[in-house]
Design a protein around this motif. Structure first.
Motif, PDB file in Angstrom:
ATOM      1  N   CYS A  87       0.830  -1.211   0.000  1.00  0.00           N
ATOM      2  CA  CYS A  87       0.000   0.000   0.000  1.00  0.00           C
ATOM      3  C   CYS A  87       0.864   1.262   0.000  1.00  0.00           C
ATOM      4  N   ARG A  91       0.837   4.078  -3.054  1.00  0.00           N
ATOM      5  CA  ARG A  91       0.639   5.511  -2.836  1.00  0.00           C
ATOM      6  C   ARG A  91       1.807   6.331  -3.384  1.00  0.00           C
ATOM      7  N   LEU A  95       0.134   4.869  -8.023  1.00  0.00           N
ATOM      8  CA  LEU A  95      -0.989   5.780  -8.193  1.00  0.00           C
ATOM      9  C   LEU A  95      -0.566   7.160  -8.674  1.00  0.00           C
ATOM     10  N   ARG A  96       0.731   7.348  -8.928  1.00  0.00           N
ATOM     11  CA  ARG A  96       1.203   8.577  -9.560  1.00  0.00           C
ATOM     12  C   ARG A  96       0.922   8.551 -11.069  1.00  0.00           C
ATOM     13  N   THR A 101      -4.167   4.774 -11.631  1.00  0.00           N
ATOM     14  CA  THR A 101      -5.266   5.212 -10.764  1.00  0.00           C
ATOM     15  C   THR A 101      -6.615   4.827 -11.359  1.00  0.00           C
ATOM     16  N   THR A 180     -10.052   7.607  -0.310  1.00  0.00           N
ATOM     17  CA  THR A 180      -8.771   7.356   0.343  1.00  0.00           C
ATOM     18  C   THR A 180      -7.670   7.393  -0.701  1.00  0.00           C
ATOM     19  N   PRO A 181      -6.434   7.740  -0.301  1.00  0.00           N
ATOM     20  CA  PRO A 181      -5.326   7.742  -1.259  1.00  0.00           C
ATOM     21  C   PRO A 181      -5.137   6.379  -1.912  1.00  0.00           C
ATOM     22  N   VAL A 182      -5.244   5.309  -1.119  1.00  0.00           N
ATOM     23  CA  VAL A 182      -5.179   3.952  -1.650  1.00  0.00           C
ATOM     24  C   VAL A 182      -6.524   3.299  -1.373  1.00  0.00           C
ATOM     25  N   LEU A 185      -7.757   0.940   1.958  1.00  0.00           N
ATOM     26  CA  LEU A 185      -6.598   0.891   2.845  1.00  0.00           C
ATOM     27  C   LEU A 185      -6.939   0.342   4.223  1.00  0.00           C
TER      28      LEU A 185
END
Length: 220
Positions: A87, A91, A95-96, A101, A180-182, A185
């Motif tokens: 995870c 992040r 996911l950049r 994404t 959430t960013p991931v 999570l």
């Protein structure tokens, strides 16, 4: 009239001609040896190159094997640590990328094949960028072939899935949504416990679409 003590002219000519024939015969006999010598020199050069290559390979560090999500031990602590590292990498790196994404569904933790893909992709990234095995060639391969391949397979195999498709409780849609960013999570602990000790059973049921981020995972 023959001069006493002086060899006739024709005799000297015959001797010179005979010597020339001998020299020519020796030259012809030595020509193949010259070719053999050149071949021996070339063989010695090739052997030297091979020895350098073998020496370089023997000194090269052995590649690090990537762990398999499908073969993780029945230990929730170990499994949760693996998911935590994954995870964090998702992040920071995966996911950049916009297509990463877009391809990663919120329910990715419920798909063992997706977790497996992401886990080896993370280790391929580490091998390309970090440690003694890092190289520009590995980085190029990661960008050009490995990452796009994983994104494509995730999109094909799980791109249309969602938390709702893993939910069976009638009140799952009564919870508020959040991001959430991931994705998912907060479901790491529940998924780790399931995969470590109950992977042959159905996956734990998500509490809600937002539950993967705020309310944990519900096992009926």
């Amino acid at each position: 009239m023959k001069t006493p003590g002086k060899e006739p002219e024709f005799a000297r000519a015959d001797a010179v001609a005979g010597l020339a024939r001998e020299v020519d015969g020796l030259r012809r006999a030595l020509d193949p040896l010259r070719e053999v010598g050149a071949r021996v020199d070339e063989l010695a050069r090739l052997v030297g190159q091979l020895a350098e290559t073998v020496d370089a390979v023997s000194k090269r560090p052995a590649p690090t094997a990537a762990p398999s999500w499908l073969l993780q031990p029945a230990d929730p602590v170990v499994v949760e640590r693996v998911l935590g590292e994954l995870c964090a990498w998702l992040r920071a790196v995966f996911l950049r990328y916009t297509d990463g994404t877009a391809a990663l569904p919120e329910c990715w933790l419920w798909h063992p094949d997706v977790v497996e893909e992401l886990l080896w992709l993370m280790h391929a990234w580490c091998a390309a960028y970090q440690g003694k095995t890092a190289s520009v060639q590995l980085v190029g391969d990661w960008h050009d072939r490995q990452r796009p391949g994983v994104v494509r397979r995730i999109r094909q195999n799980a791109g249309s899935c969602s938390i709702e498709k893993h939910q069976t409780r009638p009140d799952w849609d009564q919870y508020p949504t959040s991001s959430t960013p991931v994705p998912g999570l907060d479901a790491v602990s529940a998924i780790a416990g399931w995969w470590a000790a109950h992977r042959d059973d159905p996956a734990p049921e998500p509490a809600s679409v937002a539950g993967s981020a705020t309310n944990g995972v519900h096992r009926p």
